[in-house]
Design an enzyme around this catalytic site. Sequence first.
Site, PDB file in Angstrom:
ATOM      1  N   GLU A  55      41.348  40.137  44.122  1.00 47.25           N
ATOM      2  CA  GLU A  55      41.593  41.352  43.346  1.00 47.25           C
ATOM      3  C   GLU A  55      40.243  41.916  42.905  1.00 47.25           C
ATOM      4  O   GLU A  55      39.323  41.163  42.573  1.00 47.25           O
ATOM      5  CB  GLU A  55      42.450  41.034  42.122  1.00 47.25           C
ATOM      6  CG  GLU A  55      42.683  42.216  41.187  1.00 47.25           C
ATOM      7  CD  GLU A  55      43.472  41.829  39.942  1.00 47.25           C
ATOM      8  OE1 GLU A  55      43.727  42.732  39.109  1.00 47.25           O
ATOM      9  OE2 GLU A  55      43.832  40.640  39.787  1.00 47.25           O
ATOM     10  N   GLU A 108      47.368  31.590  35.840  1.00 49.09           N
ATOM     11  CA  GLU A 108      46.477  31.923  36.938  1.00 49.09           C
ATOM     12  C   GLU A 108      45.236  31.036  36.878  1.00 49.09           C
ATOM     13  O   GLU A 108      44.804  30.644  35.798  1.00 49.09           O
ATOM     14  CB  GLU A 108      46.057  33.401  36.858  1.00 49.09           C
ATOM     15  CG  GLU A 108      47.233  34.352  36.746  1.00 49.09           C
ATOM     16  CD  GLU A 108      46.819  35.808  36.492  1.00 49.09           C
ATOM     17  OE1 GLU A 108      45.634  36.137  36.683  1.00 49.09           O
ATOM     18  OE2 GLU A 108      47.689  36.604  36.095  1.00 49.09           O
TER      19      GLU A 108
END
Length: 410
Positions: A326, A217
Amino acid sequence: MKTNSCLEIPSNISVLVLFSLLFSPIFSSMNFREENETTMAGNKSKNMKLINDHLRKINKPFVKSIKSPDGDIIDCVLFHLQPAFDLPELKNKISVMVQPELPKEHDHKAGTNPEIKQLWNLKGESCPNGTIPIKRTSAGDILRTNSIPRFGKKYSRNDVPPTPGHEHSIGSVREGEFYGAKAILNVWKPNVIGLDFSVSQIWVVAHVPTRPVNTVEVGWHVFPNVYKDNLPRLFAFWTPDGYQSGCYNLECPGFIQINPNVCLGASIKPISTYNGKQYEIALLIWKDPNSGDWWLRVGTEVIGFWPAELFTDLQDRANRIDYGGEVYAESLGKHTSTQMGSGHFPDEGFGKAAFARNLEMVDQDNYLNEVSNLNLYAEKANCYGINNGHSDAWGNYIFFGGPGYNPNCL
């Protein structure tokens, strides 16, 4: 892509080793000991000893240190002394590393990549050739997390057992075989409260239902429980086992950095302003077809790579790509007011909402292609929303984010 001195490291490794043997004790040993131990002077508790021991593992001897205006200390660490090479199975990477093969772009889609700018080197500070910048970890950084084993790790919806409190606004591609992903994200400074975090990023995921998820990520996040401020910071993350191990940046052995110009974990500046100028970062993760390792580029800077040996399912390929935001918040009754993206809903559009544009994936022939079949997902759209579109200039894109708590989000 411009030529980076970082890519010359493998051919000069014998020179670097000699340089380290001759000079690193002179430059670093006393300051290194003082910086990591004076904060603990006189404290003999078992917990403080464990923290000191951990600091010695992750804070490496340095050739030069740079104090950033935001209070960070950036250490210039010799390439071969970085944490990854604490793992015996990765030591061979020093001698076999070669320049990766960048993904090929279709001529009509090739464009410019916004440069990454960070606060620590805005005034011309730099690390010497043969070194890499590593943000120094302090005792306070670990104490804020209240857990040495969890320091540097990420709480995720894919935790085993699952960690509650995560909300997402993402565009996801889940059909096919993927060898990387690319996107351009604008950078904001969302308000984050308490122990929450807010992130905008790319996920490259290998997930087999019967096995723990593997991911790499990259993106920016605001995480005051880790960094003691609300500044947006560049991060890279990996896990081979559903977020039980792996870590952010260079906070455990794993990611191998080759670049002297970009510091993972350091703050990004300038940042976007509401109804004003937008500042972006271009992010690319791809699997080098020659080595099989997963490489990272930010802007035009090739940062480094996650060795394929770190993973199980991700050794081969990914089967899911996610783009978006997120927020993590501990459950305290009413919904958190931590913001995602700009803190504004996606329907406000350009200059006001967070976006990820030019969404692309890398295929098995190492070509970048526009994503297709993008699925939108948001747990609570009245808290953090998402929409998508397509244009000639932006390709496939998403706008996402929101304020969190509001009359329609309780």
